[in-house]
Scaffold this motif. Structure first.
Motif, PDB file in Angstrom:
ATOM      1  N   PRO A 251       6.140  37.851 -29.754  1.00 44.32           N
ATOM      2  CA  PRO A 251       7.268  37.803 -30.690  1.00 44.32           C
ATOM      3  C   PRO A 251       8.487  37.120 -30.073  1.00 44.32           C
ATOM      4  CG  PRO A 251       6.304  39.991 -30.627  1.00 44.32           C
ATOM      5  CD  PRO A 251       5.679  39.221 -29.504  1.00 44.32           C
ATOM      6  N   SER A 252       9.234  36.414 -30.894  1.00 42.37           N
ATOM      7  CA  SER A 252      10.408  35.696 -30.387  1.00 42.37           C
ATOM      8  C   SER A 252      11.431  36.654 -29.795  1.00 42.37           C
ATOM      9  CB  SER A 252      11.052  34.870 -31.500  1.00 42.37           C
ATOM     10  OG  SER A 252      11.428  35.697 -32.598  1.00 42.37           O
ATOM     11  N   SER A 253      11.529  37.877 -30.330  1.00 40.32           N
ATOM     12  CA  SER A 253      12.492  38.842 -29.785  1.00 40.32           C
ATOM     13  C   SER A 253      12.182  39.153 -28.332  1.00 40.32           C
ATOM     14  CB  SER A 253      12.490  40.130 -30.611  1.00 40.32           C
ATOM     15  OG  SER A 253      11.184  40.698 -30.639  1.00 40.32           O
ATOM     16  N   MET A 254      10.887  39.305 -27.990  1.00 43.00           N
ATOM     17  CA  MET A 254      10.491  39.556 -26.605  1.00 43.00           C
ATOM     18  C   MET A 254      10.677  38.311 -25.758  1.00 43.00           C
ATOM     19  SD  MET A 254       6.778  40.796 -25.054  1.00 43.00           S
ATOM     20  CE  MET A 254       6.846  42.435 -25.765  1.00 43.00           C
ATOM     21  N   ALA A 255      10.293  37.148 -26.297  1.00 38.83           N
ATOM     22  CA  ALA A 255      10.394  35.900 -25.536  1.00 38.83           C
ATOM     23  C   ALA A 255      11.845  35.577 -25.183  1.00 38.83           C
ATOM     24  CB  ALA A 255       9.776  34.751 -26.323  1.00 38.83           C
ATOM     25  N   ILE A 256      12.754  35.780 -26.125  1.00 32.89           N
ATOM     26  CA  ILE A 256      14.170  35.473 -25.873  1.00 32.89           C
ATOM     27  C   ILE A 256      14.754  36.456 -24.873  1.00 32.89           C
ATOM     28  CG2 ILE A 256      16.449  35.322 -26.927  1.00 32.89           C
ATOM     29  CD1 ILE A 256      14.563  32.965 -27.527  1.00 32.89           C
ATOM     30  N   THR A 257      14.355  37.729 -24.954  1.00 41.37           N
ATOM     31  CA  THR A 257      14.829  38.719 -23.982  1.00 41.37           C
ATOM     32  C   THR A 257      14.412  38.330 -22.572  1.00 41.37           C
ATOM     33  OG1 THR A 257      14.739  40.508 -25.615  1.00 41.37           O
ATOM     34  CG2 THR A 257      14.715  41.144 -23.302  1.00 41.37           C
ATOM     35  N   VAL A 258      13.153  37.929 -22.423  1.00 45.17           N
ATOM     36  CA  VAL A 258      12.659  37.493 -21.118  1.00 45.17           C
ATOM     37  C   VAL A 258      13.382  36.226 -20.673  1.00 45.17           C
ATOM     38  CG1 VAL A 258      10.638  36.598 -19.893  1.00 45.17           C
ATOM     39  CG2 VAL A 258      10.402  38.569 -21.400  1.00 45.17           C
ATOM     40  N   MET A 259      13.578  35.282 -21.583  1.00 46.97           N
ATOM     41  CA  MET A 259      14.257  34.031 -21.245  1.00 46.97           C
ATOM     42  C   MET A 259      15.664  34.296 -20.705  1.00 46.97           C
ATOM     43  SD  MET A 259      15.342  30.830 -23.718  1.00 46.97           S
ATOM     44  CE  MET A 259      16.792  31.704 -24.355  1.00 46.97           C
ATOM     45  N   ASN A 260      16.397  35.189 -21.341  1.00 42.90           N
ATOM     46  CA  ASN A 260      17.762  35.480 -20.885  1.00 42.90           C
ATOM     47  C   ASN A 260      17.771  36.037 -19.471  1.00 42.90           C
ATOM     48  OD1 ASN A 260      18.870  34.607 -23.314  1.00 42.90           O
ATOM     49  ND2 ASN A 260      18.812  36.644 -24.247  1.00 42.90           N
ATOM     50  N   GLN A 261      16.780  36.876 -19.135  1.00 43.83           N
ATOM     51  CA  GLN A 261      16.712  37.403 -17.775  1.00 43.83           C
ATOM     52  C   GLN A 261      16.294  36.323 -16.782  1.00 43.83           C
ATOM     53  OE1 GLN A 261      15.909  41.170 -16.451  1.00 43.83           O
ATOM     54  NE2 GLN A 261      15.374  42.088 -18.416  1.00 43.83           N
ATOM     55  N   LEU A 262      15.397  35.435 -17.186  1.00 47.08           N
ATOM     56  CA  LEU A 262      14.988  34.348 -16.294  1.00 47.08           C
ATOM     57  C   LEU A 262      16.165  33.416 -16.009  1.00 47.08           C
ATOM     58  CD1 LEU A 262      11.466  33.445 -17.761  1.00 47.08           C
ATOM     59  CD2 LEU A 262      11.978  34.771 -15.702  1.00 47.08           C
ATOM     60  N   ILE A 263      17.002  33.181 -17.003  1.00 46.67           N
ATOM     61  CA  ILE A 263      18.182  32.342 -16.806  1.00 46.67           C
ATOM     62  C   ILE A 263      19.157  33.025 -15.853  1.00 46.67           C
ATOM     63  CG2 ILE A 263      20.225  31.363 -17.933  1.00 46.67           C
ATOM     64  CD1 ILE A 263      18.491  30.936 -20.422  1.00 46.67           C
ATOM     65  N   ALA A 264      19.353  34.332 -16.052  1.00 46.10           N
ATOM     66  CA  ALA A 264      20.343  35.064 -15.262  1.00 46.10           C
ATOM     67  C   ALA A 264      19.869  35.365 -13.844  1.00 46.10           C
ATOM     68  CB  ALA A 264      20.712  36.370 -15.975  1.00 46.10           C
ATOM     69  N   HIS A 265      18.581  35.698 -13.685  1.00 43.45           N
ATOM     70  CA  HIS A 265      18.102  36.181 -12.376  1.00 43.45           C
ATOM     71  C   HIS A 265      16.937  35.382 -11.801  1.00 43.45           C
ATOM     72  CE1 HIS A 265      20.561  39.635 -13.461  1.00 43.45           C
ATOM     73  NE2 HIS A 265      19.791  39.870 -14.529  1.00 43.45           N
ATOM     74  N   GLY A 266      16.326  34.514 -12.600  1.00 42.56           N
ATOM     75  CA  GLY A 266      15.142  33.802 -12.138  1.00 42.56           C
ATOM     76  C   GLY A 266      13.888  34.641 -12.196  1.00 42.56           C
ATOM     77  N   GLU A 267      14.014  35.868 -12.656  1.00 40.03           N
ATOM     78  CA  GLU A 267      12.909  36.810 -12.773  1.00 40.03           C
ATOM     79  C   GLU A 267      13.305  37.881 -13.777  1.00 40.03           C
ATOM     80  OE1 GLU A 267      12.263  38.780  -9.076  1.00 40.03           O
ATOM     81  OE2 GLU A 267      14.295  39.580  -8.967  1.00 40.03           O
ATOM     82  N   VAL A 268      12.355  38.713 -14.146  1.00 42.18           N
ATOM     83  CA  VAL A 268      12.656  39.818 -15.055  1.00 42.18           C
ATOM     84  C   VAL A 268      12.873  41.082 -14.231  1.00 42.18           C
ATOM     85  CG1 VAL A 268      11.780  41.270 -16.924  1.00 42.18           C
ATOM     86  CG2 VAL A 268      11.342  38.818 -16.951  1.00 42.18           C
ATOM     87  N   GLN A 269      14.062  41.638 -14.349  1.00 39.49           N
ATOM     88  CA  GLN A 269      14.385  42.878 -13.648  1.00 39.49           C
ATOM     89  C   GLN A 269      14.205  44.032 -14.623  1.00 39.49           C
ATOM     90  OE1 GLN A 269      18.315  42.401 -11.973  1.00 39.49           O
ATOM     91  NE2 GLN A 269      17.627  40.874 -10.482  1.00 39.49           N
ATOM     92  N   ARG A 270      13.067  44.669 -14.533  1.00 36.20           N
ATOM     93  CA  ARG A 270      12.713  45.689 -15.506  1.00 36.20           C
ATOM     94  C   ARG A 270      13.396  47.020 -15.222  1.00 36.20           C
ATOM     95  NH1 ARG A 270       8.246  42.407 -15.441  1.00 36.20           N
ATOM     96  NH2 ARG A 270       7.750  41.688 -17.548  1.00 36.20           N
ATOM     97  N   GLY A 271      13.591  47.757 -16.301  1.00 34.57           N
ATOM     98  CA  GLY A 271      14.209  49.063 -16.173  1.00 34.57           C
ATOM     99  C   GLY A 271      13.226  50.176 -16.483  1.00 34.57           C
ATOM    100  N   ARG A 272      13.652  51.388 -16.217  1.00 31.04           N
ATOM    101  CA  ARG A 272      12.824  52.568 -16.516  1.00 31.04           C
ATOM    102  C   ARG A 272      13.730  53.749 -16.799  1.00 31.04           C
ATOM    103  NH1 ARG A 272      11.292  56.018 -12.231  1.00 31.04           N
ATOM    104  NH2 ARG A 272       9.209  56.142 -13.162  1.00 31.04           N
ATOM    105  N   LEU A 273      13.194  54.708 -17.566  1.00 25.66           N
ATOM    106  CA  LEU A 273      13.928  55.928 -17.885  1.00 25.66           C
ATOM    107  C   LEU A 273      13.431  57.117 -17.079  1.00 25.66           C
ATOM    108  CD1 LEU A 273      14.553  56.143 -21.746  1.00 25.66           C
ATOM    109  CD2 LEU A 273      16.237  56.105 -19.917  1.00 25.66           C
ATOM    110  N   GLY A 274      12.140  57.101 -16.720  1.00 26.31           N
ATOM    111  CA  GLY A 274      11.575  58.239 -16.001  1.00 26.31           C
ATOM    112  C   GLY A 274      10.925  59.233 -16.937  1.00 26.31           C
ATOM    113  N   ILE A 275      10.229  58.717 -17.960  1.00 29.01           N
ATOM    114  CA  ILE A 275       9.527  59.593 -18.883  1.00 29.01           C
ATOM    115  C   ILE A 275       8.075  59.154 -19.011  1.00 29.01           C
ATOM    116  CG2 ILE A 275      11.509  60.295 -20.271  1.00 29.01           C
ATOM    117  CD1 ILE A 275      10.833  58.092 -22.252  1.00 29.01           C
TER     118      ILE A 275
END
Length: 461
Positions: A251-275
């Motif tokens: 989906p474009s929503s996922m692709a754009i989210t990943v693209m923004n992180q690649l632009i900002a960091h060169g990689e995807v910095q994933r998060g977690r909640l601990g559940i």
């Protein structure tokens, strides 16, 4: 093999005789030829939309180096010296795919990770014939999204649509470079949404379509009839390797989210909640009196985690994040995993008969748990089991959070959700323990793990 021509001629002759018999008994009719439709009638066409957006879809050529498969004896330096064998050089391999220009000013091109993975040279060919070298900005294996950059003037970018607004039955158009033939357009409908569990990627939330997608279409555009990008074509389900009407797009929503992180960091910095989360099955819904409520059930909360600090509890049902509905455990995992660490989110939670909104901060994912490259677990994303998970199964261990498609871990038979409790009969309570156990790189690794409440043994060679 036999000749059908005599038979065809016989059938034709019989028809002529029959026709002649009829002509002797009736008056010949004057032949009529249908004329063109009235000029006032306009035929439906996608041509105007395609003329506008197809310049934004590009062909991608990738040169990579592949190792030469040979007899193991050739790797023995003494053997090579004795027979005076030359050193074998890696062979150049060419592959092709597609991409989509999403920012004309900056030259950003979205494509698939598997299209550019391992590439030493990447070039982009525009619809007008220009060939341009491309720079890899970043790539994310878990979502199969990569971002390239080209430098050129007069580029055309495609407008991004809202993939979350898609409905089953919406018409879509796939544009790409199948089999290296050149830009090709196919059409179909959205066959299904939120497809997961296909083990194609680590994070799966696919749009399924019957628009023809074939090898070479990877990285191409899936667009709506008004020319807006709603997906990046990624994979097909086919026993023969070609289209059978089951294609998948990120989906474009996922692709754009990943693209923004690649632009900002060169990689995807994933998060977690601990559940720990799970889908709401009909039995659970009946037992917990949830009715037809949709969302993700919290099975456990790690002590000291962001979820714990936010006040989330076991048995809560998360129905939305920041006002956007959650349709299941996979949806929640994707949304949290693709949210940058440090972001604040608001979770709509059903607890008993009450509904409340809980504010939480996304924590950074433990990097030590994500990198097991070069080991028998290459392609697996792991973390230490929480205290609650350990109590539930009666043992400490390492939880498999995701498996990359086609990886060594996938071929071994590991699945997301597995909990590894021992390696070669040595108990492992953490990722660090696992690393120490396999540090000597044994030829055979026996994994004792817990899956769906039962214990089983997997062997990796």
């Amino acid at each position: 093999m036999f000749d059908l021509a005599p038979r065809l001629r016989t059938i034709a002759a019989s028809a002529a005789i029959a026709a002649g018999a009829v002509l002797f008994t009736v008056t010949p009719a004057v032949a009529q030829i249908a004329g063109p439709a009235p000029s006032s009638t306009s035929l439906p066409t996608l041509a105007p939309m395609l003329e506008h957006i197809t310049p934004a879809v590009v062909n991608i050529a990738v040169v990579s180096r592949s190792s030469v498969e040979s007899n193991p004896l050739y790797s023995d330096p003494n053997f090579r010296r004795f027979f005076n064998l030359p050193e074998q050089q890696p062979r150049a391999r060419m592959s092709a795919g597609s991409g989509v220009i999403v920012d004309a000013a900056k030259g950003y091109v979205l494509t698939n990770h598997h299209v550019v993975d391992g590439g030493t040279e990447i070039s982009v060919t525009l619809k007008d014939g220009r060939q341009l070298p491309a720079k890899l900005i970043g790539s994310d294996k878990e979502t199969d999204i990569a971002l390239l950059r080209i430098e050129a003037k007069n580029l055309t970018a495609i407008q991004t649509g809202d993939s979350d607004a898609l409905k089953v039955g919406d018409y879509v158009v796939a544009i790409g470079n199948p089999f290296g033939l050149g830009q090709t357009v196919t059409s179909g409908i959205v066959s299904a949404l939120g497809r997961s569990g296909l083990n194609i990627e680590g994070y799966e939330d696919f749009i399924q379509t019957d628009a023809s997608i074939n090898p070479g279409n990877s990285g191409g555009a899936l667009v709506t009839l008004d020319g807006k990008l709603v997906g990046i074509n990624t994979a097909i389900l086919s026993p023969a390797g070609a289209n059978v009407g089951i294609g998948f797009a990120v989906p474009s929503s996922m692709a754009i989210t990943v693209m923004n992180q690649l632009i900002a960091h060169g990689e995807v910095q994933r998060g977690r909640l601990g559940i720990g989360i799970q889908d709401i099955t009909p039995d659970l819904a009946e037992a917990l009196k949830l009715g037809d409520l949709r969302g993700a059930l919290i099975a456990n909360v790690e002590p000291g985690s962001s979820a714990d600090h936010a006040g989330l509890k076991t048995g809560d049902v998360v129905t939305a994040i920041d006002g956007r509905p959650i349709h299941g455990a996979t949806d929640l995992r994707n949304r949290i995993g693709l949210t940058p660490a440090g972001s604040k989110i608001r979770l709509t939670v059903k607890r008993g008969d009450d509904e409340q909104v809980v504010a939480a901060t996304i924590a950074a994912e433990d990097r030590a748990s994500t990198d097991l490259s070069g080991t028998a677990f290459d392609g697996a994303r792991m973390r230490d089991a929480s205290d609650a998970e350990s109590r539930q199964v009666g043992a400490s261990g390492v939880v498999v959070e995701g498996i990359a498609s086609g990886s060594l871990a996938a071929r071994t038979g590991l699945r997301a959700g597995d909990m590894i409790v021992a390696v070669n009969r040595v108990p492992v309570a953490s990722v660090s323990d696992l690393r120490r156990t396999i540090a000597e790189k044994p030829a055979i690794v026996a994994l004792e793990l817990i899956r769906d409440g039962g214990r089983l043994l997997l062997v990796a060679r």
